[in-house]
Every structure is written in structure tokens, then in C-alpha cells.
Design an enzyme around this catalytic site. Structure first.
Site, PDB file in Angstrom:
ATOM      1  N   ASN A   9       0.829  -1.211   0.000  1.00 56.69           N
ATOM      2  CA  ASN A   9       0.000   0.000   0.000  1.00 56.69           C
ATOM      3  C   ASN A   9       0.864   1.263   0.000  1.00 56.69           C
ATOM      4  OD1 ASN A   9      -3.043  -0.381   0.115  1.00 56.69           O
ATOM      5  ND2 ASN A   9      -2.330  -1.948   1.559  1.00 56.69           N
TER       6      ASN A   9
ATOM      7  N   ARG B 141       4.419   1.573  25.375  1.00 54.93           N
ATOM      8  CA  ARG B 141       3.812   2.077  24.146  1.00 54.93           C
ATOM      9  C   ARG B 141       3.960   3.594  23.983  1.00 54.93           C
ATOM     10  NH1 ARG B 141       0.411  -1.225  21.001  1.00 54.93           N
ATOM     11  NH2 ARG B 141       0.200  -3.036  22.312  1.00 54.93           N
TER      12      ARG B 141
ATOM     13  N   ASN C 128      -6.022   5.345   8.219  1.00 57.05           N
ATOM     14  CA  ASN C 128      -5.676   3.927   8.219  1.00 57.05           C
ATOM     15  C   ASN C 128      -6.423   3.228   7.095  1.00 57.05           C
ATOM     16  OD1 ASN C 128      -4.622   1.419   9.255  1.00 57.05           O
ATOM     17  ND2 ASN C 128      -6.653   0.999  10.095  1.00 57.05           N
TER      18      ASN C 128
ATOM     19  N   HIS D 129      -8.029  -0.436   6.185  1.00 52.74           N
ATOM     20  CA  HIS D 129      -8.452  -1.643   6.891  1.00 52.74           C
ATOM     21  C   HIS D 129      -9.103  -2.590   5.882  1.00 52.74           C
ATOM     22  CE1 HIS D 129      -9.763  -4.128  10.205  1.00 52.74           C
ATOM     23  NE2 HIS D 129     -10.954  -4.189   9.643  1.00 52.74           N
TER      24      HIS D 129
ATOM     25  N   SER E 139     -11.545  -0.341   3.438  1.00 52.72           N
ATOM     26  CA  SER E 139     -11.982   0.995   3.843  1.00 52.72           C
ATOM     27  C   SER E 139     -10.776   1.819   4.251  1.00 52.72           C
ATOM     28  CB  SER E 139     -12.909   0.912   5.071  1.00 52.72           C
ATOM     29  OG  SER E 139     -13.936  -0.040   4.890  1.00 52.72           O
TER      30      SER E 139
ATOM     31  N   ASP F  53     -10.515   0.873  14.650  1.00 58.44           N
ATOM     32  CA  ASP F  53     -11.202   0.723  13.359  1.00 58.44           C
ATOM     33  C   ASP F  53     -12.619   1.310  13.359  1.00 58.44           C
ATOM     34  OD1 ASP F  53      -8.942  -0.644  12.437  1.00 58.44           O
ATOM     35  OD2 ASP F  53      -9.735  -2.578  13.075  1.00 58.44           O
TER      36      ASP F  53
ATOM     37  N   GLU G  60      -7.315  -2.235  -2.561  1.00 65.07           N
ATOM     38  CA  GLU G  60      -6.667  -1.336  -1.592  1.00 65.07           C
ATOM     39  C   GLU G  60      -5.729  -0.376  -2.318  1.00 65.07           C
ATOM     40  OE1 GLU G  60      -4.954  -3.054   1.998  1.00 65.07           O
ATOM     41  OE2 GLU G  60      -6.256  -4.807   1.820  1.00 65.07           O
TER      42      GLU G  60
HETATM   43  C1  GAR Z   1      -3.131  -4.634   4.048  1.00 55.15           C
HETATM   44  O1  GAR Z   1      -4.008  -5.603   3.564  1.00 55.15           O
HETATM   45  C2  GAR Z   1      -3.839  -3.731   5.043  1.00 55.15           C
HETATM   46  O2  GAR Z   1      -5.176  -3.472   4.710  1.00 55.15           O
HETATM   47  C3  GAR Z   1      -3.731  -4.538   6.301  1.00 55.15           C
HETATM   48  O3  GAR Z   1      -2.431  -5.080   6.266  1.00 55.15           O
HETATM   49  C4  GAR Z   1      -2.036  -5.272   4.913  1.00 55.15           C
HETATM   50  C5  GAR Z   1      -0.693  -4.607   4.715  1.00 55.15           C
HETATM   51  O4  GAR Z   1      -0.162  -4.913   3.461  1.00 55.15           O
HETATM   52  N1  GAR Z   1      -3.938  -3.733   7.458  1.00 55.15           N
HETATM   53  C6  GAR Z   1      -4.520  -4.178   8.576  1.00 55.15           C
HETATM   54  O5  GAR Z   1      -4.911  -5.321   8.714  1.00 55.15           O
HETATM   55  C7  GAR Z   1      -4.660  -3.141   9.674  1.00 55.15           C
HETATM   56  N2  GAR Z   1      -5.398  -3.652  10.760  1.00 55.15           N
HETATM   57  P1  GAR Z   1       0.961  -4.005   2.802  1.00 55.15           P
HETATM   58  O6  GAR Z   1       2.126  -3.944   3.812  1.00 55.15           O
HETATM   59  O7  GAR Z   1       1.361  -4.750   1.580  1.00 55.15           O
HETATM   60  O8  GAR Z   1       0.406  -2.657   2.519  1.00 55.15           O
END
Ligand code: GAR
Length: 200
Positions: free
Chosen positions: A19, A71, A113, A115, A142, A151, A180
Site C-alpha cells: 500500500n 507504548r 488507516n 483496513h 476501507s 477501526d 486497496e
Molecule cells: C493490508 O491488507 C492492510 O489493509 C492490512 O495489512 C495489509 C498490509 O499490506 N492492514 C490491517 O490489517 C490493519 N489492521 P501491505 O504492507 O502490503 O500494505
């Protein structure tokens, strides 16, 4: 759009960064794109996405969460990096750390973000398996503003895919991921325009 008008954006990653790569390609590929990706930060120093960002000529940094006692101390270090780089908007892209209300409130209206579900359905993890188990006909992804509740922040935009006979979590994830990569550049552009227009 001149460089000075573009919204200075950081992308936060933990892994491969597909992404992130789609956001960099959109921003670098269109002179009129309203955001510039000026920094990529990972909480994992070995994240594959860092090398991809560097290849694209984007500044990278790692803030290893394991080096901090809790954190919020980690987030204060991350926040300091973002401020030092004069970041205006932060896009989480596969950033697998839950953020505290302190960080979320500090970046309220400037923290996005992506999701992998059609929010408000399937907040949290394992979204593709849960969508299959629920027997939904449509699934998707989303982009939303981040608020302290996981979320649950205001949705900017979504993309939908069909669930097909024979799908498993992997085939469904692949179909969603392709959307995405279309959705996030569009939603980031929308958020950047809102920021310059004074709305968020
Ligand atoms: C993506 O599918 C994103 O939507 C998800 O992690 C993946 C990251 O892929 N995010 C979540 O699950 C957040 N809770 P990427 O590193 O190839 O972008």
C-alpha cells in the site's frame, strides 16, 4: 500544484509495504496530486517496505518499538520524528501497532488507516476469514480517520469486491488488496484536499 502546497505526508508501515508503494507511485506519478510522501517510518527495522521506499527516493526511518519500555514512550519518539520532518498527515499502511489515545488525539483529523473490510463490518484482525465464515456476498476495504476506538473512526472511502465460490482467506485477501491499491491513493488525496480546504 507546487511542492509547497502539497500536504507533507508520512506513511507508517510494519511489513512489505505494498500500500505504501501505491501511495508513493500515485504521489510521484501525478504533478497535481495534493500530497507528497516525504517520509516512510517502520516500527520494524527489517520491514521490506523500507527498501522499496528508499528505491523510490523517499526518506526512511525505523523506530523500533522493542527499544522502548512502553507504548507511549515509543509513540513519543515516533511523534518527534514526524514533527522534525514537518509532517502534516500520517497514513498507516499495514502498521501493526495499536496506537494509544495520546498519539491518536495528537494527530486527530490527520491520521488515516486502511483496513481490509467494509467498515463498520469486521473491525480488528482476520477480516477475510471472518467475512467467509459470515457468508457475506461482498467484502472489501476501507480508509478511515483513526480515533481512539479501534477501526471505528469516520470512513473516507471504500472499495467493494465480490466473494466468489471456492474463495479461501488467501484468494479473498488478494482480491481485496488489488482494490486497496486503488482506494488508498484516492482517499489520501481526498484527506489532503480537506486539510488544505480547512475541513477534516
Ligand atoms: C493490508 O491488507 C492492510 O489493509 C492490512 O495489512 C495489509 C498490509 O499490506 N492492514 C490491517 O490489517 C490493519 N489492521 P501491505 O504492507 O502490503 O500494505
Amino acid at each position: 500544484m507546487s511542492g509547497a502546497e502539497k500536504v507533507r505526508t508520512a506513511v507508517l508501515i510494519s511489513g512489505r509495504g505494498s500500500n505504501m508503494a501505491s501511495l508513493i507511485a500515485a504521489a510521484q506519478g501525478d504533478p497535481a496530486y495534493p500530497a507528497a510522501i516525504t517520509l516512510v517510518v517502520s516500527n520494524r527495522p527489517g520491514a521490506g517496505g523500507l527498501a522499496r521506499a528508499a528505491e523510490a527516493g523517499v526518506a526512511t526511518d525505523a523506530v523500533d518499538h522493542k527499544a522502548f519500555p512502553d507504548r507511549e514512550t515509543f509513540e513519543r519518539a515516533l511523534d518527534a520524528r514526524l514533527r522534525a520532518a514537518e509532517i502534516e498527515l500520517v497514513a498507516l499502511a499495514g502498521f501493526m501497532r495499536v496506537l494509544t489515545p495520546w498519539f491518536v488525539t495528537r494527530w486527530e483529523g490527520r491520521l488515516l488507516n486502511i483496513h481490509p473490510s467494509l467498515l463498520p463490518a469486521f473491525r480488528g484482525v482476520d477480516t477475510h476469514a471472518r467475512a467467509l465464515a459470515a457468508g457475506v456476498a461482498e467484502h472489501g476495504c476501507s480508509v478511515h480517520y483513526v480515533t481512539p476506538e479501534l477501526d471505528a473512526g469516520p470512513v473516507i472511502d471504500r472499495e467493494t469486491v465480490p466473494v466468489l465460490p471456492g474463495d479461501d482467506a488467501a484468494t479473498l485477501a488478494e482480491r481485496v488488496l488489488a482494490r486497496e491499491h486503488v482506494l488508498y491513493p484516492r482517499a489520501l488525496a481526498e484527506a489532503a484536499r480537506r486539510l488544505r480546504g480547512g475541513q477534516s
